[in-house]
Enzyme design. Structure first.
Site, PDB file in Angstrom:
ATOM      1  N   LYS A  43       0.863  -1.179   0.000  1.00  0.00           N
ATOM      2  CA  LYS A  43       0.000   0.000   0.000  1.00  0.00           C
ATOM      3  C   LYS A  43       0.905   1.237   0.000  1.00  0.00           C
ATOM      4  CE  LYS A  43      -3.586   2.680   0.850  1.00  0.00           C
ATOM      5  NZ  LYS A  43      -4.464   2.990  -0.261  1.00  0.00           N
ATOM      6  N   CYS A 125      -2.089   9.824  -6.706  1.00  0.00           N
ATOM      7  CA  CYS A 125      -3.287   9.496  -5.932  1.00  0.00           C
ATOM      8  C   CYS A 125      -4.328  10.597  -6.140  1.00  0.00           C
ATOM      9  CB  CYS A 125      -2.967   9.344  -4.449  1.00  0.00           C
ATOM     10  SG  CYS A 125      -4.483   8.970  -3.524  1.00  0.00           S
TER      11      CYS A 125
END
Ligand code: DHB
Length: 305
Positions: A43, A125
């Site tokens: 992650k 992101c």
């Protein structure tokens, strides 16, 4: 059993988990390491631990996902510990996905995460509301890459956002070449999206906007991968990502120019990490059917009119 190479990184297995909604624990990463994935991606970690955005923040709808997670993660120091532990338990290469909010943070993080084989700079992101995606800012991208390159001897991969404009993509290509990027992982989710439920007359994500992945972005993925392939002519290997649910989807990514494949949406099903073994078998069948004796042979071979 399919193998591939990303530069001089040899992989026993051609898939990885695209840095996903929740691969932040040792347990989940070990599950991926124990599957037919050829490499393991963490992650994305950030400088400070983050709880992420308030929920609801994730849905799957008809092979398309939308998420507004907002990078929940335990922070890079904890992630560095997890990676060191993971490395004692698997021989598979580990990609540490990381997102510094500025070049200074990125440099510090790169040093600390160097237990990983590759640092994946997530410059894309879409869920950090109020912070624009670094990848769409050429100067900021250049600065982060310059600092990170100086901070580590690890290979650097960049996780790129979908480029919806070819000139903007080519500008990024020039920066990646100048700064010695080793790998491109294309593409991340397509941001600025929204899920509106007409029956409920409701915006279904709490932070309203999110990034979509899965089937809806597969063709953008193919198009972006092909442009990288044509620009770099094999000098920077590409990991294809975006809507890979079957071996045939991965085969098409290979024909466009990808040498390995990252899956995220495909893993959020009851099949979970077993999807890697199924897709590998399907990809082997596709290669055989089209008379390729290896994956490498098929890379970039999409014919043109
Ligand atoms: C997040 C969102 C993404 O689309 C992604 O690829 C990785 C992380 C997030 O918001 O946490």
């Amino acid at each position: 059993m399919l193998k591939t190479k990303l530069g001089d990184i040899e992989l026993d297995g051609v898939f990885t988990n695209g840095s996903g909604a929740n691969d932040d624990s040792l347990e989940k990463l070990l599950q991926i390491a124990g599957s037919r994935a050829g490499f393991v991606t963490t992650k994305t970690s950030t400088f400070l631990p983050r709880a992420g955005n308030p929920g609801p923040r994730f849905y799957t709808l008809r092979n398309t996902t939308i998420n507004s997670m907002g990078l929940p993660n335990p922070g890079y120091k904890k992630m560095a510990e997890i990676i060191r532990e993971l490395k004692t338990k698997t021989k598979k290469p580990v990609f540490a996905s990381m997102s510094g909010f500025d070049a200074h943070e990125a440099g510090e993080m790169a040093k600390a995460l160097s237990a990983a084989d590759v640092l994946e700079l997530n410059l894309s992101c879409p869920n950090l509301h109020g912070k624009s995606q670094i990848i769409y800012d050429p100067e900021a991208t250049d600065e982060v890459l310059k600092v990170v390159k100086k901070s580590t001897d690890r290979k650097i991969a960049v996780k790129v956002a979908p480029f919806l404009d070819s000139d903007a993509q080519l500008e990024f290509c020039g920066i990646a070449k100048k700064r010695g990027v080793d790998l491109i992982i294309a593409i991340n989710t397509l941001g600025n999206a929204m899920y509106v439920d007409a029956d409920r007359e409701k915006i279904m994500l709490k932070p309203k906007w999110g990034g979509i992945g899965g089937e809806a972005i597969r063709m953008v993925g193919w198009g972006n991968v092909r442009r990288y392939y044509e620009y770099f002519k094999g000098s920077i290997p590409i990991v294809g990502c975006g809507g890979i649910f079957t071996g045939k989807d991965a085969f098409a990514y290979a024909l466009a120019g990808a040498s390995a494949f990252a899956c995220a949406s495909a893993l959020y099903t009851p099949e979970g990490v077993n999807a890697f073994a199924r897709m590998e078998k399907e990809l082997e069948e596709e290669l055989k059917k089209h008379n390729y004796s290896s994956l490498a042979e098929a890379v970039g071979k999409a014919k043109e009119f």
